[in-house]
Design a protein around this motif. Structure first.
Motif, PDB file in Angstrom:
ATOM      1  N   GLN A   4       0.835  -1.196   0.000  1.00 26.93           N
ATOM      2  CA  GLN A   4       0.000   0.000   0.000  1.00 26.93           C
ATOM      3  C   GLN A   4       0.868   1.244   0.000  1.00 26.93           C
ATOM      4  OE1 GLN A   4      -2.591  -0.396   3.468  1.00 26.93           O
ATOM      5  NE2 GLN A   4      -4.293  -0.669   2.053  1.00 26.93           N
ATOM      6  N   THR A   5       0.375   2.266  -0.678  1.00 25.31           N
ATOM      7  CA  THR A   5       1.075   3.541  -0.613  1.00 25.31           C
ATOM      8  C   THR A   5       0.738   4.196   0.725  1.00 25.31           C
ATOM      9  OG1 THR A   5      -0.722   4.868  -1.534  1.00 25.31           O
ATOM     10  CG2 THR A   5       0.812   3.836  -3.117  1.00 25.31           C
ATOM     11  N   VAL A   6       1.524   5.180   1.105  1.00 28.03           N
ATOM     12  CA  VAL A   6       1.269   5.897   2.342  1.00 28.03           C
ATOM     13  C   VAL A   6      -0.108   6.565   2.285  1.00 28.03           C
ATOM     14  CG1 VAL A   6       2.382   8.065   1.665  1.00 28.03           C
ATOM     15  CG2 VAL A   6       2.282   7.433   4.079  1.00 28.03           C
ATOM     16  N   PHE A   7      -0.523   6.972   1.097  1.00 26.94           N
ATOM     17  CA  PHE A   7      -1.815   7.634   0.943  1.00 26.94           C
ATOM     18  C   PHE A   7      -2.969   6.664   1.163  1.00 26.94           C
ATOM     19  CE2 PHE A   7       1.276   9.873  -1.714  1.00 26.94           C
ATOM     20  CZ  PHE A   7       1.330  11.054  -0.994  1.00 26.94           C
ATOM     21  N   GLU A   8      -2.798   5.428   0.710  1.00 23.47           N
ATOM     22  CA  GLU A   8      -3.821   4.409   0.951  1.00 23.47           C
ATOM     23  C   GLU A   8      -3.913   4.083   2.440  1.00 23.47           C
ATOM     24  OE1 GLU A   8      -3.879   1.686  -3.053  1.00 23.47           O
ATOM     25  OE2 GLU A   8      -2.044   1.653  -1.844  1.00 23.47           O
ATOM     26  N   LEU A   9      -2.763   4.012   3.103  1.00 21.64           N
ATOM     27  CA  LEU A   9      -2.758   3.757   4.540  1.00 21.64           C
ATOM     28  C   LEU A   9      -3.460   4.883   5.289  1.00 21.64           C
ATOM     29  CD1 LEU A   9       0.866   2.405   5.034  1.00 21.64           C
ATOM     30  CD2 LEU A   9      -1.255   1.130   5.349  1.00 21.64           C
ATOM     31  N   ILE A  10      -3.113   6.122   4.949  1.00 21.16           N
ATOM     32  CA  ILE A  10      -3.741   7.275   5.599  1.00 21.16           C
ATOM     33  C   ILE A  10      -5.243   7.269   5.335  1.00 21.16           C
ATOM     34  CG2 ILE A  10      -3.923   9.802   5.568  1.00 21.16           C
ATOM     35  CD1 ILE A  10      -0.847   9.813   5.051  1.00 21.16           C
ATOM     36  N   HIS A  11      -5.626   7.011   4.102  1.00 23.81           N
ATOM     37  CA  HIS A  11      -7.044   6.985   3.741  1.00 23.81           C
ATOM     38  C   HIS A  11      -7.788   5.928   4.557  1.00 23.81           C
ATOM     39  CE1 HIS A  11     -10.735   6.914   1.459  1.00 23.81           C
ATOM     40  NE2 HIS A  11     -10.563   5.625   1.250  1.00 23.81           N
ATOM     41  N   ASN A  12      -7.224   4.732   4.652  1.00 27.52           N
ATOM     42  CA  ASN A  12      -7.890   3.656   5.389  1.00 27.52           C
ATOM     43  C   ASN A  12      -7.959   3.948   6.885  1.00 27.52           C
ATOM     44  OD1 ASN A  12      -8.708   1.908   3.299  1.00 27.52           O
ATOM     45  ND2 ASN A  12      -6.618   1.183   3.066  1.00 27.52           N
ATOM     46  N   MET A  13      -6.916   4.553   7.440  1.00 27.08           N
ATOM     47  CA  MET A  13      -6.953   4.925   8.860  1.00 27.08           C
ATOM     48  C   MET A  13      -8.004   6.008   9.086  1.00 27.08           C
ATOM     49  SD  MET A  13      -3.024   4.683  10.302  1.00 27.08           S
ATOM     50  CE  MET A  13      -2.431   6.064   9.374  1.00 27.08           C
ATOM     51  N   ASP A  14      -8.037   7.008   8.202  1.00 25.99           N
ATOM     52  CA  ASP A  14      -9.038   8.073   8.314  1.00 25.99           C
ATOM     53  C   ASP A  14     -10.456   7.520   8.180  1.00 25.99           C
ATOM     54  OD1 ASP A  14      -7.188  10.058   8.721  1.00 25.99           O
ATOM     55  OD2 ASP A  14      -7.301  10.862   6.679  1.00 25.99           O
ATOM     56  N   LYS A  15     -10.649   6.627   7.240  1.00 24.02           N
ATOM     57  CA  LYS A  15     -11.961   6.029   7.019  1.00 24.02           C
ATOM     58  C   LYS A  15     -12.423   5.282   8.267  1.00 24.02           C
ATOM     59  CE  LYS A  15     -14.244   2.953   3.730  1.00 24.02           C
ATOM     60  NZ  LYS A  15     -14.047   2.102   2.554  1.00 24.02           N
ATOM     61  N   PHE A  16     -11.513   4.523   8.862  1.00 26.71           N
ATOM     62  CA  PHE A  16     -11.832   3.786  10.086  1.00 26.71           C
ATOM     63  C   PHE A  16     -12.154   4.757  11.221  1.00 26.71           C
ATOM     64  CE2 PHE A  16     -10.399   2.109  14.169  1.00 26.71           C
ATOM     65  CZ  PHE A  16     -11.211   0.990  14.276  1.00 26.71           C
TER      66      PHE A  16
END
Length: 137
Positions: A4-16
């Motif tokens: 995962q890119t850092v942006f995908e990780l950030i997006h998934n953490m934010d979504k959660f």
């Protein structure tokens, strides 16, 4: 497995996180946000505090803390107190009503956490807690 890119990780953490906040707000009907509860929790645990110290400790900007304080005081969950030795210094303190609201918020948060994290094993929950601690250090 694709990394995962850092942006995908950030997006998934934010979504959660956003989903968790939305669920909590739906069940805790006090017209307060998580940040209000964090302020009350700090005041309950540490006693009266200067708003500038609260902002620094909680990672909030002074204007944000000012906004939060206004609402807590208006709802009679917190009070402003003047330092007797230097009347320029103002403290924020929790009221009995604020302590009761904090207790209910904490119980609701625990219920939400149980419902949400029951999908994970004890080991997974412990690992998740360790990962967050590591990333926050």
């Amino acid at each position: 497995m694709e990394e995962q890119t850092v942006f995908e990780l950030i997006h998934n953490m934010d979504k959660f996180t956003n989903g968790l906040i939305i669920q909590w707000n739906k069940t805790f009907n006090e017209d307060l946000g998580v940040s209000h509860v964090l302020v009350l929790g700090h005041l309950k645990q540490n006693g009266k505090s200067r708003p500038s110290d609260l902002a620094k400790i909680l990672g909030l900007t002074p204007p944000t803390l000012s906004y939060l304080s206004e609402k807590l005081v208006a709802k009679k969950l917190a009070v402003r107190m003047v330092d007797e030795s230097d009347r320029r210094i103002i403290y924020l303190g929790i009221t009995d009503k604020g302590a009761e609201v904090l207790k209910r918020a904490t119980l609701e948060g625990e219920r939400l956490r149980r419902n949400l994290f029951e999908k994970l094993t004890d080991e997974e929950r412990a690992e998740l807690a360790n990962l967050f601690k590591k990333l926050n250090s």
